[in-house]
Scaffold this motif. Sequence first.
Motif, PDB file in Angstrom:
ATOM      1  N   GLY A 110     -12.221 -48.846 -22.856  1.00  0.00           N
ATOM      2  CA  GLY A 110     -12.624 -48.371 -21.492  1.00  0.00           C
ATOM      3  C   GLY A 110     -13.722 -49.419 -21.058  1.00  0.00           C
ATOM      4  O   GLY A 110     -14.045 -50.283 -21.553  1.00  0.00           O
ATOM      5  N   SER A 155      -9.732 -46.645 -17.285  1.00  0.00           N
ATOM      6  CA  SER A 155     -10.983 -45.624 -17.089  1.00  0.00           C
ATOM      7  C   SER A 155     -11.998 -45.936 -17.936  1.00  0.00           C
ATOM      8  O   SER A 155     -12.078 -46.718 -18.871  1.00  0.00           O
ATOM      9  CB  SER A 155     -10.341 -44.279 -17.543  1.00  0.00           C
ATOM     10  OG  SER A 155      -9.291 -43.575 -16.725  1.00  0.00           O
ATOM     11  N   ASP A 188      -4.678 -40.915 -26.141  1.00  0.00           N
ATOM     12  CA  ASP A 188      -4.997 -41.143 -24.649  1.00  0.00           C
ATOM     13  C   ASP A 188      -6.304 -40.237 -24.343  1.00  0.00           C
ATOM     14  O   ASP A 188      -6.139 -39.037 -24.784  1.00  0.00           O
ATOM     15  CB  ASP A 188      -4.067 -40.896 -23.437  1.00  0.00           C
ATOM     16  CG  ASP A 188      -4.575 -41.273 -22.076  1.00  0.00           C
ATOM     17  OD1 ASP A 188      -4.939 -42.041 -21.714  1.00  0.00           O
ATOM     18  OD2 ASP A 188      -4.616 -40.160 -21.240  1.00  0.00           O
ATOM     19  N   THR A 231     -11.763 -45.022 -10.989  1.00  0.00           N
ATOM     20  CA  THR A 231     -10.812 -45.962 -11.218  1.00  0.00           C
ATOM     21  C   THR A 231      -9.447 -46.015 -10.548  1.00  0.00           C
ATOM     22  O   THR A 231      -9.062 -44.853  -9.841  1.00  0.00           O
ATOM     23  CB  THR A 231     -10.080 -45.113 -12.794  1.00  0.00           C
ATOM     24  OG1 THR A 231     -11.081 -44.999 -13.603  1.00  0.00           O
ATOM     25  CG2 THR A 231      -8.860 -46.027 -13.515  1.00  0.00           C
ATOM     26  N   CYS A 244      -3.021 -50.106 -20.903  1.00  0.00           N
ATOM     27  CA  CYS A 244      -4.127 -49.521 -19.987  1.00  0.00           C
ATOM     28  C   CYS A 244      -4.320 -50.045 -18.632  1.00  0.00           C
ATOM     29  O   CYS A 244      -4.744 -51.076 -18.547  1.00  0.00           O
ATOM     30  CB  CYS A 244      -5.323 -49.195 -21.056  1.00  0.00           C
ATOM     31  SG  CYS A 244      -5.151 -48.740 -22.641  1.00  0.00           S
ATOM     32  N   SER A 249      -7.247 -40.333 -19.413  1.00  0.00           N
ATOM     33  CA  SER A 249      -7.321 -41.233 -18.459  1.00  0.00           C
ATOM     34  C   SER A 249      -6.684 -41.188 -17.288  1.00  0.00           C
ATOM     35  O   SER A 249      -5.714 -40.482 -17.189  1.00  0.00           O
ATOM     36  CB  SER A 249      -6.995 -42.825 -19.074  1.00  0.00           C
ATOM     37  OG  SER A 249      -5.622 -42.830 -19.208  1.00  0.00           O
ATOM     38  N   HIS A 309     -10.937 -44.690 -21.758  1.00  0.00           N
ATOM     39  CA  HIS A 309      -9.635 -44.484 -21.737  1.00  0.00           C
ATOM     40  C   HIS A 309      -8.776 -43.966 -22.726  1.00  0.00           C
ATOM     41  O   HIS A 309      -7.910 -43.381 -22.654  1.00  0.00           O
ATOM     42  CB  HIS A 309      -9.193 -46.002 -21.285  1.00  0.00           C
ATOM     43  CG  HIS A 309      -7.878 -45.955 -20.400  1.00  0.00           C
ATOM     44  ND1 HIS A 309      -7.742 -46.237 -19.162  1.00  0.00           N
ATOM     45  CD2 HIS A 309      -6.543 -45.978 -20.919  1.00  0.00           C
ATOM     46  CE1 HIS A 309      -6.475 -46.088 -18.725  1.00  0.00           C
ATOM     47  NE2 HIS A 309      -5.619 -46.120 -19.963  1.00  0.00           N
TER      48      HIS A 309
END
Length: 525
Positions: free
Chosen positions: A27, A41, A58, A509, A86, A61, A44
């Motif tokens: 992340g 994110s 996950d 994000t 991602c 995210s 994430h």
Amino acid sequence: MYSLLVAEGPDAGARFPLPEREPQLIGRSTEAIPIRDDSVSRRHAELTPDQGRWWIRDLESSNGTYVNDAPVLERVPIGPGDRIRCGDTILVLVHSEETATGGGIRAADPALTEVIILPEEASSSDADHRLLPLLELATESDPVKMVTGLCSVTGDLMGADATALVRLNDQGGVIGNPIIRTTDGRSSETPLELPRQLIQAALASERPRIAQVDGGPSIIAITIRDSDLPPAILVASRPQNTPWQSEDLDLLALIGNIGGLLLLAADRMTHASRTERLAAMGEAIAALSHSIKNILQGLRGGADAVELALNRDNTELARQGWTILARNLDRILALSLNMLVYSKDRDLDLEPRQAGTVVRDAVELLAASANRREIDLECRPDPAEPPIPIDPDALHQVILNLVGNALDAVDDRSGRVLVTTRFDPDRNEVAIEVLDNGPGISADRRERIFEPFFSTKGQRGTGLGLAVARKLVEQHLGTITLLEGNHAGATFRITLPASRSDELDAAGTRGPRALPDGDLGVTFS
């Protein structure tokens, strides 16, 4: 042991080792696998080791997590070679031994491959006119871009599927991280098999050498030599059904000559940059050591006064000693916070807040210090000020630094410090001003006040407060200036935009970029 290699995204080429028994977070706001991609994110995805393999899930995210283009809806296992997406960042799980030389070079197994070294041929063509893109790299100021550009341009000129630059030691062993580039200029996702026989043949020759790997590509290589550098091998690879011609040998020989000059220039720029960093580090250590020594002397003096007061049962003397201790404790805390901000870049955690409330909180924190010295410290926030995108913690530190400087500049009992905020709807910005009635800053020092480790306080200053304030304000896309004026003292003004064109969604994000062919990798049935 496994590692994650970043194949695509802002952090392309980065490698993150995965400890065998420690879960890891992916992340923008994580310490384990920090990703600078703003489509990722803050938290994430999570990687967890379990029964000798790694699993990924996950963490709700904004843009989801995908393994080999399949969405991760629950905890799923991953293995070597799996691609984790991602946002716009793609990571590949690999064995650490595959990345020991940068993740791009793997020696071809001599027991499984047959390598034929083709003979050298005399030069028979003139390719000078094709080298202009290579010569343009000499104007590049970034040594990393210069070297990666050498690989990319070589691939374009040679019509290669992949190119590599491999630094060697005197024994022919690979040192450092090889640079691999594919036809689109990106880092290669799969290792490039480089036969050791080809390395040895290239090192023994002044001309390019070619190796044909049975069942694999045709590889051409040349040694780049310079008396001031260790040898390097420039490699280009393409399928055997597109064999290398004599003009390719001539072209690579010319590229090798220019490549040697580019590598020498890049190494000298790197050395000069390293020398500058070491000099700056020495200056910083000297300045910080001096500041810490002064603070410790203050703490020692305050402690001695308190000890003497306790021995004499003198409350007034103990109060005076404690004042000295408290002041120096504040100084060491401020120094520590400023060092943390100055030494490491951190993304802002923006949220809509009234700047005036953050300013008032910071001023109230310094009120006790001002009261001890009988200084008039006043805060006048604008009641009509709207919420603006700010990082409250960052702005809080900026105000602490500015107001702390103002308190240091004024005299006890007669000093006055005023902090105001004002919203300007025409400019769509909030202005924060810190005014004091101290001696002001002389004209010959105004140009340097924001330089790191430059202080107008003598032994009491660290020279980091204003440098950190400017860094944090500029991260907010704002400005900080020392105003010119006829009044006594100094006035610092901060302007912060009331809105930002790059404001993200509530999670901070953005969405990932669309794939070129529009295929999201999801099949609906």
